[in-house]
Write a protein that holds these residues in place. Structure first.
Motif, PDB file in Angstrom:
ATOM      1  N   GLU A 100      -6.323  -6.472  -2.737  1.00 27.70           N
ATOM      2  CA  GLU A 100      -6.590  -6.484  -4.399  1.00 27.70           C
ATOM      3  C   GLU A 100      -5.636  -7.166  -5.663  1.00 27.70           C
ATOM      4  O   GLU A 100      -4.577  -7.350  -4.632  1.00 27.70           O
ATOM      5  CB  GLU A 100      -5.754  -4.758  -4.633  1.00 27.70           C
ATOM      6  N   GLY A 101      -5.927  -6.842  -6.712  1.00 31.51           N
ATOM      7  CA  GLY A 101      -4.834  -6.977  -7.805  1.00 31.51           C
ATOM      8  C   GLY A 101      -4.524  -9.019  -8.005  1.00 31.51           C
ATOM      9  O   GLY A 101      -5.732  -9.515  -7.113  1.00 31.51           O
ATOM     10  N   PRO A 102      -3.635  -9.522  -7.510  1.00 35.65           N
ATOM     11  CA  PRO A 102      -2.473  -8.438  -8.303  1.00 35.65           C
ATOM     12  C   PRO A 102      -2.491  -8.261  -9.471  1.00 35.65           C
ATOM     13  O   PRO A 102      -3.114  -8.529 -10.495  1.00 35.65           O
ATOM     14  CB  PRO A 102      -1.275  -9.691  -7.863  1.00 35.65           C
ATOM     15  N   SER A 103      -1.924  -7.017 -10.034  1.00 35.40           N
ATOM     16  CA  SER A 103      -1.567  -6.561 -11.608  1.00 35.40           C
ATOM     17  C   SER A 103      -0.768  -7.417 -12.071  1.00 35.40           C
ATOM     18  O   SER A 103      -0.703  -7.121 -12.915  1.00 35.40           O
ATOM     19  CB  SER A 103      -1.384  -4.846 -10.988  1.00 35.40           C
ATOM     20  N   ARG A 104       0.575  -7.856 -11.583  1.00 38.15           N
ATOM     21  CA  ARG A 104       1.308  -8.265 -12.009  1.00 38.15           C
ATOM     22  C   ARG A 104       1.500 -10.163 -11.431  1.00 38.15           C
ATOM     23  O   ARG A 104       2.734 -10.852 -11.476  1.00 38.15           O
ATOM     24  CB  ARG A 104       2.944  -7.704 -11.967  1.00 38.15           C
ATOM     25  N   PRO A 105       0.364 -10.876 -11.868  1.00 40.53           N
ATOM     26  CA  PRO A 105       0.893 -11.877 -11.316  1.00 40.53           C
ATOM     27  C   PRO A 105       1.615 -13.225 -11.936  1.00 40.53           C
ATOM     28  O   PRO A 105       2.236 -13.812 -11.481  1.00 40.53           O
ATOM     29  CB  PRO A 105      -0.994 -12.998 -11.776  1.00 40.53           C
ATOM     30  N   ASP A 106       2.077 -12.105 -13.200  1.00 41.70           N
ATOM     31  CA  ASP A 106       3.336 -13.656 -14.221  1.00 41.70           C
ATOM     32  C   ASP A 106       4.792 -13.144 -13.234  1.00 41.70           C
ATOM     33  O   ASP A 106       4.901 -14.336 -12.469  1.00 41.70           O
ATOM     34  CB  ASP A 106       3.373 -13.575 -15.142  1.00 41.70           C
ATOM     35  N   ASP A 107       4.107 -11.777 -12.889  1.00 42.29           N
ATOM     36  CA  ASP A 107       5.953 -11.543 -12.415  1.00 42.29           C
ATOM     37  C   ASP A 107       5.951 -11.730 -10.753  1.00 42.29           C
ATOM     38  O   ASP A 107       6.956 -12.258 -10.572  1.00 42.29           O
ATOM     39  CB  ASP A 107       6.293  -9.773 -12.542  1.00 42.29           C
ATOM     40  N   LEU A 108       4.986 -12.445 -10.234  1.00 36.15           N
ATOM     41  CA  LEU A 108       5.329 -12.917  -8.736  1.00 36.15           C
ATOM     42  C   LEU A 108       5.511 -14.371  -8.708  1.00 36.15           C
ATOM     43  O   LEU A 108       5.978 -14.711  -7.721  1.00 36.15           O
ATOM     44  CB  LEU A 108       3.411 -12.728  -7.731  1.00 36.15           C
ATOM     45  N   GLY A 109       5.390 -14.898  -9.800  1.00 32.46           N
ATOM     46  CA  GLY A 109       5.630 -16.220  -9.804  1.00 32.46           C
ATOM     47  C   GLY A 109       4.897 -17.197  -8.505  1.00 32.46           C
ATOM     48  O   GLY A 109       3.482 -17.077  -8.930  1.00 32.46           O
ATOM     49  N   ASP A 110       5.761 -17.976  -8.236  1.00 33.66           N
ATOM     50  CA  ASP A 110       4.808 -18.906  -6.626  1.00 33.66           C
ATOM     51  C   ASP A 110       4.226 -18.164  -5.719  1.00 33.66           C
ATOM     52  O   ASP A 110       3.616 -18.503  -5.386  1.00 33.66           O
ATOM     53  CB  ASP A 110       5.406 -20.052  -6.346  1.00 33.66           C
ATOM     54  N   GLY A 111       4.066 -16.643  -5.868  1.00 29.78           N
ATOM     55  CA  GLY A 111       3.935 -15.545  -4.976  1.00 29.78           C
ATOM     56  C   GLY A 111       2.697 -16.267  -5.248  1.00 29.78           C
ATOM     57  O   GLY A 111       1.583 -15.666  -4.184  1.00 29.78           O
ATOM     58  N   ILE A 112       1.954 -15.909  -6.319  1.00 32.35           N
ATOM     59  CA  ILE A 112       0.406 -16.039  -6.789  1.00 32.35           C
ATOM     60  C   ILE A 112      -0.148 -17.050  -5.683  1.00 32.35           C
ATOM     61  O   ILE A 112      -0.735 -16.871  -5.263  1.00 32.35           O
ATOM     62  CB  ILE A 112       0.495 -16.533  -8.465  1.00 32.35           C
ATOM     63  N   ALA A 113       0.659 -17.995  -5.484  1.00 31.57           N
ATOM     64  CA  ALA A 113       0.104 -18.817  -4.682  1.00 31.57           C
ATOM     65  C   ALA A 113      -0.299 -18.946  -3.271  1.00 31.57           C
ATOM     66  O   ALA A 113      -1.376 -19.166  -2.473  1.00 31.57           O
ATOM     67  CB  ALA A 113       0.561 -20.450  -4.443  1.00 31.57           C
ATOM     68  N   PHE A 114       0.102 -17.148  -2.477  1.00 29.09           N
ATOM     69  CA  PHE A 114      -0.476 -16.846  -1.551  1.00 29.09           C
ATOM     70  C   PHE A 114      -1.622 -16.205  -1.607  1.00 29.09           C
ATOM     71  O   PHE A 114      -1.865 -15.646  -0.460  1.00 29.09           O
ATOM     72  CB  PHE A 114       0.659 -16.024  -0.795  1.00 29.09           C
TER      73      PHE A 114
END
Lengths: 154, 411
Positions: A100-114
């Motif tokens: 689901e989501g994410p709703s805060r992709p920018d705030d997750l930083g490199d976390g989005i790569a997961f």
């Protein structure tokens, strides 16, 4: 499955050169130890709190590249945030791991790569380990305690 | 006669599968074996042709179902050279171990007794007995490892010296190290120290791969599981001396295991039925018989010879890969076909993921042996384990996959 879907270059970078990896933290408020017995992932997470904010987040441990890299990216994404905001971001990451989501992709930083890890159910726990340790550390702090150990069962 | 692997492979439909364009290389038989066509056919035939419940039915279908189920008991007893009256069907080896822990250890041991175990036990043959020992106040002692991953029998002798060991639970073949323990000799040592001692063996990794005579081993009970020896999941067995079963308390109660029931109580059926409450796994028993027939056609000596040769090649191939460290004996005379290794600096889960992406199925993790992992000072290992359908063609994809993991995850 494709190795590239799971192991994005950003993930490998964090694995090879982890950020905020340290066995101790001056002025530590909380130390939590989390483990994932299925994989043998072990994680020590320490936070320092100043004025309701995460002043420092460091981790140490051993485990697969996904668990270690995710913890590294998590420390970048959460250091400096208000405690409540960091909890909210951890929940956003958790939802992302469940597709689901994410709703805060920018705030997750490199976390989005997961994002791609969600397609590999057995590895979701690995990616979540650092984030769940952070959530626990903040909640432990809010309870007024300073240490907590959690074993994640399958 | 040596095993014709190509002919064997033709019985396993899944081996025709490709995974992302890669040939399936199945090296995880220590976790679960593949299932051959005759086993599928036997289960299918029961459901299509003889479907009914066992025991007490007086019509032909029920007699056929009973024959299938009781026939499997006889087949397994012959396969393991044991008395069919001592064969109790369970859902797996774990349940068989628990049956002994609840039915014997908790009923007969006390604070003066010592339980003997080893550091290489699978959790299935460890936790039921540590729990039982705690419950009755018995002490537990563990046989440690030698440098090359065998049981240290010199230390075992010391652990036995005071004659207080009255129960032992020991693994026949380690699921991690591959070590084949000299169970017959250890049993003799245990009985020399205390002739009343009961010896229980976890044979889950031995029965599929070695000729096993429970009689010759001299043990009191032997746990196996069907799904590691070509049979379906959901059936295992405790193969015991009937005299041991006679002394055991029922573990699960209900239908089929009773002789008479009143509103106040019950009396128990004869062994082994006393330990089989409720409708059993009938199709699985038919599958087990077919699996045993498959193994006996090949011959357990031939299977052992095939795996010994394959394992020697596997150990040699792994030795050529920089950074690979093998845990367990290197001598194929004293080891089975499960080979655990670590790749220097690369977490086993990542090694397993790389191999999986290339169609090579291996197991990674602690293999339900956390105390052993602590002895080896690792969190996890990668394990390749072979069976009758593997041959040297499977080694190249394995070695290439390990080398690819080393390159991909190099720091």
């Amino acid at each position: 499955m494709s190795m590239d879907d799971l192991y994005q270059e950003i993930i490998l970078d964090h694995y090879r050169k982890p950020h905020n990896r340290a066995p101790s933290l001056d002025g530590e408020a909380v130390h939590v130890h989390h483990s994932n017995p299925l994989c043998g992932d072990e994680m020590d997470l320490r936070i320092r709190v100043a004025d309701g904010h995460l002043d420092a987040v460091v981790f140490d441990g051993e485990g697969c590249s996904i668990s270690q890299a995710s913890a590294s990216a998590m420390t970048d994404a959460t250091t400096g945030r208000e405690l409540k905001d960091a909890l909210d971001l951890a929940e956003d990451f958790r939802l992302m791991m469940h597709g689901e989501g994410p709703s805060r992709p920018d705030d997750l930083g490199d976390g989005i790569a997961f994002t791609g890890v969600a397609q590999f159910p057995v590895r979701v726990k690995c990616a979540l380990l650092g984030w769940m340790a952070l959530k626990d550390a903040i909640e432990t702090h809010e309870r007024g305690a300073n240490a907590h150990t959690v074993t994640h069962e399958e | 006669m040596p095993i014709d692997v190509e002919a064997v492979r033709s019985h396993y439909p899944v081996l025709d599968r490709e995974l992302d364009g890669n040939r399936l290389v199945y090296l995880d038989s220590a976790a679960s074996s593949l299932t051959p066509e005759p086993v599928l056919a036997a289960m299918d035939r029961y459901y299509r042709w003889s479907r009914s419940n066992v025991h007490r039915g007086v019509y032909p279908l029920a007699e056929e179902a009973t024959d299938l189920y009781e026939g499997a008991r006889g087949d397994l007893a012959r396969f393991l050279d044991a008395d069919p009256r001592g064969v109790v069907f369970t859902k797996n080896a774990t349940e068989a171990c628990n049956l002994v822990a609840y039915g014997y250890v908790r009923a007969h041991l006390g604070p003066d007794d010592v339980v003997l175990s080893t550091v290489m036990e699978h959790h299935a043959n460890l936790v039921p007995f540590t729990q039982a020992a705690h419950a009755v106040g018995a002490e537990i002692r563990h046989i440690p490892l030698t440098e090359d991953g065998q049981l240290d029998l010199e230390v075992a002798q010391q652990l036995l010296a005071d004659g207080r060991v009255t129960f032992a639970a020991v693994v026949h073949v380690s699921n991690v190290l591959g070590t084949i323990n000299d169970v017959a000799r250890l049993t003799e040592m245990i009985r020399d120290a205390n002739d009343a001692a009961v010896v229980h063996v976890d044979g889950a990794q031995a029965a599929p791969h070695l000729p096993v005579s429970v009689r010759d081993l001299g043990v009191d009970s032997y746990a196996i599981t069907g799904h590691k020896l070509l049979a379906p999941t959901g059936i295992g067995a405790l193969v015991a001396r009937p005299e041991l079963l006679d002394r055991m308390q029922p573990f699960l109660t209900g239908g089929d295991m009773i002789r008479d029931v009143t509103l106040e109580g019950a009396t128990w059926n004869d062994v082994p039925h006393r330990f089989e409450a409720g409708t059993p796994m009938i199709a699985e028993a038919a599958g087990l018989s077919a699996a045993i027939a498959e193994l006996q056609t090949l011959g357990m000596d031939a299977i052992r010879a095939h795996e010994r040769a394959f394992t020697a090649e596997l150990l040699d191939a792994l030795a050529t890969v920089p950074g690979v460290r093998i845990h367990g004996p290197k001598d194929v005379e004293i080891r089975g076909s499960a080979v655990s290794f670590v790749l220097d600096g690369i977490p086993p889960h990542d090694v397993g993921a790389m191999l999986g992406s290339r169609g090579v199925c291996v197991r990674v993790g602690h293999h339900c042996t956390k105390p052993l992992m602590r002895c080896l000072e690792v969190a996890a290992t990668t394990r390749a384990s072979a069976y009758i359908y593997n041959d040297v063609d499977d080694l190249e994809p394995l070695v290439e996959g390990i080398e690819a993991a080393a390159a991909f995850f190099a720091r």
